[in-house]
Design an enzyme around this catalytic site. Structure first.
Site, PDB file in Angstrom:
ATOM      1  N   ASP A 176      51.084  35.853  74.364  1.00 11.82           N
ATOM      2  CA  ASP A 176      52.168  36.177  74.490  1.00 11.82           C
ATOM      3  C   ASP A 176      53.120  35.606  75.708  1.00 11.82           C
ATOM      4  OD1 ASP A 176      50.802  36.944  76.711  1.00 11.82           O
ATOM      5  OD2 ASP A 176      51.536  38.824  77.289  1.00 11.82           O
ATOM      6  N   GLU A 177      52.755  34.185  75.837  1.00 13.14           N
ATOM      7  CA  GLU A 177      53.705  33.510  76.734  1.00 13.14           C
ATOM      8  C   GLU A 177      53.659  32.100  76.407  1.00 13.14           C
ATOM      9  OE1 GLU A 177      52.498  33.514  80.838  1.00 13.14           O
ATOM     10  OE2 GLU A 177      50.398  34.171  80.375  1.00 13.14           O
ATOM     11  N   ASP A 197      57.964  34.876  78.328  1.00 11.22           N
ATOM     12  CA  ASP A 197      56.894  35.897  78.454  1.00 11.22           C
ATOM     13  C   ASP A 197      57.246  37.249  77.687  1.00 11.22           C
ATOM     14  OD1 ASP A 197      54.497  37.023  79.247  1.00 11.22           O
ATOM     15  OD2 ASP A 197      54.861  37.108  81.241  1.00 11.22           O
TER      16      ASP A 197
END
Length: 426
Positions: A121-122, A27
């Site tokens: 974003d992860e 993350d």
């Protein structure tokens, strides 16, 4: 779960048994803000927000310094600035964020082909087959953090565990810029002291329901008799919560992402009470949903309407169709039906959204008798015109001369990611 301001940070610093922990959750830390700070290093260590400031702009990302004031993503910018008056607000650049996301994803894919992106974003990684080449799961996690920093200038947090759920919880506990390994035989001991909000599916309302039963930790939920939990939250959610509370998550990392829903929503610059104005917004949103369905080659069986009033009460209504559709007119008609009785009596609406759910591929064809055939043909013709001449070349007469009213953040960050929702930055 923690609001991830770093105050409850928990990391692995020494040798640990990672033999049974092949799942990684990576993350990025305060992703949008972190990307902006690459070109504004003088702002490091200061409370920084990314989002819209005009009208009803919302926070799309907050630095950890800002989070300590109680500021979180998706919060109205006006509220955020009341809590943190000295915050520095930046407008975002989604194209830039997408480019850095691709660079990070390339790093993941150089280690294992089993990468499942969750949002911009992860991602989850299964490193079971990468050990001989890249080392143990903990060594791989450490290497990923170092490579991301060296190749992008950004930081990330990594959870390492036996399952996807526990790995995701672990990455959140490790924030910012940390790594947490949860040995397989310590899974329950790790989970049980955590607050019930750490369980997937427990939002504010469910958390309140569990609190009324005296359930405040994951361990409390695990010890609850199933029958009593079912009475409180229903059988389906009760079963899932009990399994997660005991670390039972059999899902594998999947490289094939299927959108569960496709939707659009908008926050108005001022509250709307006129049903005609609200319906015009519904027409615009329904058109956007239909276009994305056709581009994805999908049809939706269920149409969901979302309304948020001026007092922040939020309700949803859904209608299931006899035949799935990708036609804007059908989506709009169903959304209007779902709105019946919800506006027009003085209620003031702050936000409205339309979503298509129960998606399936459109290549299965349509019913022998297709009530939307003419509309479908017309909309596909419009798709061709738009592809040639650009967005806005053709639009419904009701929308001619009317720019959709929405907050600056809504217009800029409402990009189609998983399920069509705006990403929550961590």
């Amino acid at each position: 779960m923690s609001k991830q301001d770093g105050s409850s940070r928990q990391v692995t610093t020494g040798p640990v048994d990672d033999s049974g922990t092949p799942i990684l959750h990576v993350d990025m830390d305060a992703f949008f803000v972190s990307v902006e700070l690459l070109s504004r290093p003088e702002l490091r260590g200061k409370p920084v927000l990314v989002g819209g400031t005009a009208g009803r702009g919302v926070v799309s990302a907050a630095s950890y310094e800002a989070r300590r004031y109680g500021v979180n993503s998706a919060m109205p910018m006006s509220v955020a600035l009341q809590r943190c008056p000295n915050a520095i607000v930046l407008r975002g650049d989604y194209r830039k964020y997408s480019e850095y996301s691709r660079r990070v994803l390339t790093i993941f894919e150089s280690i294992t082909p089993l990468v499942e992106p969750l949002s911009i974003d992860e991602a989850f990684l299964d490193v079971s087959g990468a050990r001989r080449l890249h080392g143990s799961p903990a060594e791989i996690a450490w290497s990923i953090r170092e490579r991301v920093r060296a190749e992008t200038g950004l930081t990330c947090s990594v959870g390492v565990a036996a399952s996807k759920y526990v790995a995701k919880v672990a990455s959140g506990r490790a924030k910012p810029d940390g790594m947490l390994v949860v040995p397989a035989d310590e899974t329950v001991a790790f989970l049980h002291p955590l607050p019930v909000s750490a369980l997937w599916g427990v939002g504010r309302v469910t958390e309140q329901s569990l609190a009324k039963l005296g359930l405040h930790t994951v361990g409390d939920v695990a010890a609850m008799p199933p029958e009593a939990l079912e009475r409180a939250v229903g059988p389906a959610l009760a079963e899932r919560l009990l399994r997660l509370a005991n670390g039972d998550d059999p899902r594998e990392v999947s490289t094939h992402r299927v959108e569960k829903s496709i939707g659009h929503e908008t926050t108005f610059g001022h509250d709307l009470a006129d049903p005609a104005e609200i319906r015009r917004s519904l027409l615009d949103l329904s058109g956007n949903v239909a276009v994305r369905l056709r581009r994805a080659g999908m049809v939706a069986r269920t149409v969901v309407l979302k309304l948020r009033y001026d007092d922040f009460r939020t309700i949803t209504r859904s209608r299931t169709l006899a035949e799935p559709t990708d036609v804007a007119r059908r989506i709009y008609d169903e959304a209007v039906e779902a709105m019946s009785g919800l506006v027009g009596r003085g209620e003031r609406v702050r936000l409205i959204g339309v979503r298509g759910e129960q998606l399936r591929p459109a290549d299965g064809g349509f019913a022998l008798w297709d009530p939307d055939e003419e509309w479908r043909d017309a909309e596909r013709t419009i798709d061709q015109v738009v592809a040639k001449f650009g967005t806005g070349a053709v639009k419904p007469a009701a929308l001619v001369g009317r720019a959709p009213e929405r907050s600056a953040a809504g217009a800029r960050f409402r990009q189609p990611l998983e399920g069509g929702d705006r990403p929550a930055d961590h």
